[in-house]
Write a protein that holds these residues in place. Structure first.
Motif, mmCIF file in Angstrom:
data_model
loop_
_atom_site.group_PDB
_atom_site.id
_atom_site.type_symbol
_atom_site.label_atom_id
_atom_site.label_comp_id
_atom_site.label_asym_id
_atom_site.label_seq_id
_atom_site.Cartn_x
_atom_site.Cartn_y
_atom_site.Cartn_z
ATOM 1 N N SER A 49 46.864 33.105 37.174
ATOM 2 C CA SER A 49 48.137 33.338 36.399
ATOM 3 C C SER A 49 48.999 34.386 36.872
ATOM 4 N N CYS A 50 50.034 34.417 36.704
ATOM 5 C CA CYS A 50 50.835 35.699 37.240
ATOM 6 C C CYS A 50 52.226 35.533 36.091
ATOM 7 N N ILE A 51 52.795 36.915 36.361
ATOM 8 C CA ILE A 51 54.059 37.229 35.351
ATOM 9 C C ILE A 51 54.904 37.951 36.376
ATOM 10 N N SER A 52 56.193 37.694 36.404
ATOM 11 C CA SER A 52 57.169 38.235 37.319
ATOM 12 C C SER A 52 57.590 39.646 36.694
ATOM 13 N N SER A 53 58.252 40.357 37.622
ATOM 14 C CA SER A 53 58.582 41.579 37.226
ATOM 15 C C SER A 53 59.890 41.658 36.540
ATOM 16 N N ARG A 54 60.588 40.754 36.795
ATOM 17 C CA ARG A 54 62.059 40.463 35.797
ATOM 18 C C ARG A 54 61.748 39.316 35.189
ATOM 19 N N ASN A 55 62.350 39.394 33.952
ATOM 20 C CA ASN A 55 62.269 38.001 33.089
ATOM 21 C C ASN A 55 61.139 37.839 32.599
ATOM 22 N N TYR A 102 60.082 39.303 43.819
ATOM 23 C CA TYR A 102 60.627 38.633 42.485
ATOM 24 C C TYR A 102 59.865 37.347 42.381
ATOM 25 N N GLY A 103 59.841 36.883 40.840
ATOM 26 C CA GLY A 103 59.333 35.742 40.732
ATOM 27 C C GLY A 103 57.626 35.613 40.726
ATOM 28 N N THR A 104 57.254 34.513 40.884
ATOM 29 C CA THR A 104 55.666 34.549 40.952
ATOM 30 C C THR A 104 55.077 33.856 42.193
ATOM 31 N N THR A 105 53.787 34.044 42.314
ATOM 32 C CA THR A 105 53.450 33.184 43.593
ATOM 33 C C THR A 105 51.886 33.542 43.601
ATOM 34 N N TRP A 106 51.285 32.579 44.169
ATOM 35 C CA TRP A 106 49.633 32.657 44.323
ATOM 36 C C TRP A 106 49.306 32.980 45.490
ATOM 37 N N ASN A 107 50.125 33.654 46.391
ATOM 38 C CA ASN A 107 49.928 34.011 47.856
ATOM 39 C C ASN A 107 49.293 35.383 47.656
ATOM 40 N N LYS A 108 48.121 35.504 47.988
ATOM 41 C CA LYS A 108 47.474 36.931 47.795
ATOM 42 C C LYS A 108 48.136 37.790 48.574
ATOM 43 N N SER A 109 48.551 37.474 50.023
ATOM 44 C CA SER A 109 49.131 38.423 50.787
ATOM 45 C C SER A 109 50.669 39.190 50.308
ATOM 46 N N TRP A 110 51.225 38.395 49.394
ATOM 47 C CA TRP A 110 52.413 38.976 48.801
ATOM 48 C C TRP A 110 51.878 40.262 47.646
#
Length: 124
Positions: A49-55, A102-110
């Motif tokens: 699961s992930c939660i974005s920085s904005r919104n 910004y946003g959400t991602t599963w990409n571990k390198s981010w």
């Protein structure tokens, strides 16, 4: 120094609940997306699961959608993962990670920073 401290893991029976916490320090928390990942023995680390920085946009992998809820408290620099209806296949070490995007991602390198992990064991 940036630190992410994950806690809340433990042993629970199938159908039970746990709440994981991830406390961040050394960074401007509201600028970072936070992700929860897990790694079971012999398997690759996967996004949960992930939660974005904005919104506070959220995302969940299909296998946990409807059972897990991610939330964030900027005042406490903390992200929570409420896990309900746990299954044996949820057994893994759970890691939180922070990334400045910004946003959400599963990409571990981010993700720039990782916590040490907390073990969740679900017995059948």
């Amino acid at each position: 120094e940036v630190q992410l401290q994950a806690s809340g893991g433990g042993l629970v029976q199938a159908g039970g609940s746990l709440r994981l916490s991830c406390v961040a320090s050394g960074l401007t928390f509201e600028y970072y997306a936070i992700g929860w990942f897990r790694q079971a023995p012999g398997k690759e680390r996967e996004g949960v699961s992930c939660i974005s920085s904005r919104n506070n946009n959220t995302d969940y992998r299909d296998s946990v959608r409807g059972r897990f809820t991610i939330s964030k408290d900027n005042a406490k620099n903390t992200v929570y993962l409420q896990m309900n209806s746990l299954k044996p296949e949820d057994t893994a070490v759970y890691y939180c990670a922070a990334g400045k995007f910004y946003g959400t991602t599963w990409n571990k390198s981010w993700y720039d920073y990782w916590g040490q992990g907390t073990l969740v064991t679900v017995s059948s």
